[in-house]
Write an enzyme that holds these catalytic residues in place. Structure first.
Site, PDB file in Angstrom:
ATOM      1  N   SER A 193       0.935  -1.281  -0.365  1.00 16.71           N
ATOM      2  CA  SER A 193       0.404  -0.281  -0.223  1.00 16.71           C
ATOM      3  C   SER A 193       1.138   1.315  -0.078  1.00 16.71           C
ATOM      4  O   SER A 193       1.796   1.452  -0.454  1.00 16.71           O
ATOM      5  CB  SER A 193      -1.066   0.130   1.037  1.00 16.71           C
ATOM      6  OG  SER A 193      -2.383   0.775   1.392  1.00 16.71           O
TER       7      SER A 193
ATOM      8  N   ASP B 232      -4.825  -4.135  -3.248  1.00 12.80           N
ATOM      9  CA  ASP B 232      -4.336  -3.562  -2.297  1.00 12.80           C
ATOM     10  C   ASP B 232      -3.866  -4.968  -1.638  1.00 12.80           C
ATOM     11  O   ASP B 232      -4.823  -5.466  -0.661  1.00 12.80           O
ATOM     12  CB  ASP B 232      -4.362  -2.134  -1.531  1.00 12.80           C
ATOM     13  CG  ASP B 232      -3.723  -1.705  -0.396  1.00 12.80           C
ATOM     14  OD1 ASP B 232      -3.309  -2.911   0.213  1.00 12.80           O
ATOM     15  OD2 ASP B 232      -3.867  -0.564   0.058  1.00 12.80           O
TER      16      ASP B 232
END
Length: 567
Positions: free
Chosen positions: A91, A423
């Site tokens: 991320s 993600d």
């Protein structure tokens, strides 16, 4: 033994748990630098037993990006960074890492790069025309998804930079040995909650692949079309801006993401149309009116879809708005279908309602989709595809290089021609699955946790993942993971055997660097915070650096422990 499924030219799917030749070469060069780093710290070592040390940066959007810059700068200050073999990110941390590797000697000038990046965040300007060109190009591909729009309009805007280079360009910054070896992660959207062997994908400058299955392709072929291990069609290479969006898309709840994308889509629509205003004509006026009808229709359909679990009054409001939009087109397919859907909406299940919304969008396209202006035709195509992706919540659509690959036993993955990657922080907000691959021989993990919420959640999830997949992980007393409001700056979970790594876990906001203001820091630097002032960046950097300064001696002791006494 490694096997290869060969395709066009030199393209290969590599079936092996072994490290890539590129990673082997890069880590061998890095090992020489690690020896020098240990020497700087006065730590004696055995030539053939240099332990691999990894730094993990967690997710946390721009907060994580800034905090990782501060963390790495301070690790360098204490000569600890020189001993690190791997740098793993998910991320927001990947935004920091991918920016650093544009510089072949970034570890030597991390302080200057930190300053430059912070100036870009505060003073930089995002480029609308560049973003528009990138999205229009992406929309031409059948794998267009929200990740394309998110990357070029949101991540680009957050970072004030659109990096059009490709990940293999970073090979030089790895192979020279001057920097740790970078590993980025994403997960399969369909399986991340179960996390089987085919869930975690990793990306390095050399390869993209699934470490749990031992299946990889050269990074330059990521996104190309494969079948049974053979390359059947080349595709445009994915740039780093796109990958930054792929790796970092879970910045908030689905509702927050919906609203952010919709607002950006409206901005895109307004700016694109204003750019065409100089060529006004009767046809353009008609095109503008049709585009306005389509946009308002798409928007109302999406709002209807989002309120599918709400009370009837909310749905009725959106039906009324759709009727008003179509009131002058009562003989259109859209109007007839709207009347039909209204009759069954409240008795239909969620899947039927979603299909009805899709049908209504398609009817609008048939009724209002023809344009005299080429530019508006292109604009409509982007808007239409983005709304369809919003309705289906389509992210990270990527041609699956393991489609029908007979050398891989994972039907959930190999049966899919297109895989949806998202993600990795949604699964585990740190890159433990990649760095704990036995082939990487990591003995010490320095985990810097920039997460919101439970500061031990990454550890808890890593424990569960390792138990399910038979991966060695330190035994941890659950009582150590309960004190979420009175946090220490460092938790050390020692391995109890040669094959079990030691984990040093450092929460960003703790009682040492934040005193009694932990909650204040968490609120000020929320994950969905989209912009930072110079003062806020400095405050966050200070917290991250203080954390390293406060624990650097403990880290040094753990390095000594894993190096062990020389023979």
């Amino acid at each position: 033994m490694a096997s290869h499924a060969t395709g066009k030219g030199e393209a290969k799917v590599r079936i092996s748990k072994a490290l890539s030749e590129g990673e082997k070469a890069a880590t061998a060069a890095r090992k020489e630098e690690v020896k020098k780093g240990l020497g700087k710290l006065g730590i004696p070592y055995n030539e053939d037993q240099i332990p691999n040390i990894a730094v993990l940066g967690s997710g946390g959007a721009v907060r994580a990006m800034i905090a990782l810059y501060g963390t790495l700068t301070e690790l360098k200050k204490y000569n600890l960074l020189d001993c690190v073999m791997y740098l793993g990110g998910v991320s927001g941390s990947t935004w920091c890492i991918s920016a650093l590797y544009k510089h072949e000697d970034w570890a030597e000038k991390i302080e200057a790069l930190e300053k430059s990046q912070c100036e870009t965040l505060v003073k930089g300007q995002w480029e609308f025309q560049k973003a528009m060109k990138a999205v229009i190009g992406a929309a031409e591909d059948e794998c267009y998804s929200l990740t394309d729009f998110w990357s070029y309009f949101l991540v680009h805007k957050l970072l004030n930079e659109l990096d059009e280079s490709e990940l293999p360009v970073h090979r030089g910054a790895c192979e020279n040995g001057k920097n740790p070896y970078p590993i980025y992660n994403a997960v399969d959207k369909q399986t991340y909650e179960q996390q089987h062997a085919g869930t975690w994908f990793e990306f390095t400058p050399h390869e993209a692949g699934v470490p749990g299955l031992g299946a990889y392709v050269d990074m330059k072929h990521f996104g190309c079309v494969f079948e049974n291990g053979q390359l059947t069609e080349e595709k445009k290479k994915r740039d780093i801006c796109y990958l930054q969006g792929l790796w970092g898309s879970a910045l908030g709840s689905e509702q927050e993401l919906y609203r952010t994308i919709i607002d950006s889509l409206l901005n895109y629509l307004k700016q694109k149309r204003s750019g065409d205003s100089s060529s006004a004509s009767t046809n353009l006026d008609q095109d503008d009116q049709k585009l306005k009808t389509l946009y308002e229709g798409y928007q109302s359909i999406l709002e209807l879809h989002l309120c599918e679990t709400s009370d009837g009054r909310t749905a009725d409001k959106h039906f009324d708005h759709l009727r008003n939009i179509l009131k002058n087109h009562s003989s259109s397919r859209s109007y007839e279908l709207l009347r039909e859907i209204c009759k069954t909406w409240f008795s239909a299940n969620a899947e039927t309602r979603k299909k009805d919304c899709m049908r209504l969008c398609q009817a609008l396209d048939l009724d209002f989709g023809g344009f005299a202006s080429d530019s508006l035709r292109v604009l409509h195509d982007v808007v239409r595809k983005t709304y369809l992706c919003l309705l289906n919540w389509t992210w990270g659509s990527t041609n699956n290089f393991l489609y029908h690959c007979s050398d891989v036993e994972c039907p959930d993955l190999t049966s899919k021609q297109v895989v949806s990657l998202i993600d990795a922080g949604l699964a585990i907000n740190a890159a433990y699955p990649s760095l704990l691959q036995s082939e990487r021989k990591v003995k010490l993990i320095l985990s810097f946790d920039f997460s919101a919420g439970d500061p031990f959640l990454t550890i808890k999830k890593a424990i569960k993942y390792c138990e399910e997949h038979g991966i060695p992980f330190p035994k941890i007393d659950e009582r150590e993971l309960q004190d979420t409001d009175d946090l220490k700056d460092c938790y050390i979970f020692r391995g109890d055997a040669e094959c079990v790594p030691t984990v040093v876990h450092c929460p960003l906001f703790n009682k040492v660097n934040c005193s009694d203001k932990i909650h204040e820091y968490r609120e000020q630097f929320s994950t969905f915070k989209m912009s930072y002032s110079k003062e806020e960046i400095e405050k966050l950097l200070t917290a991250a650096k203080q954390n390293v300064a406060n624990v650097h001696e403990k880290i040094l002791e753990e390095i000594k422990n894993v190096v062990g006494p020389p023979s």
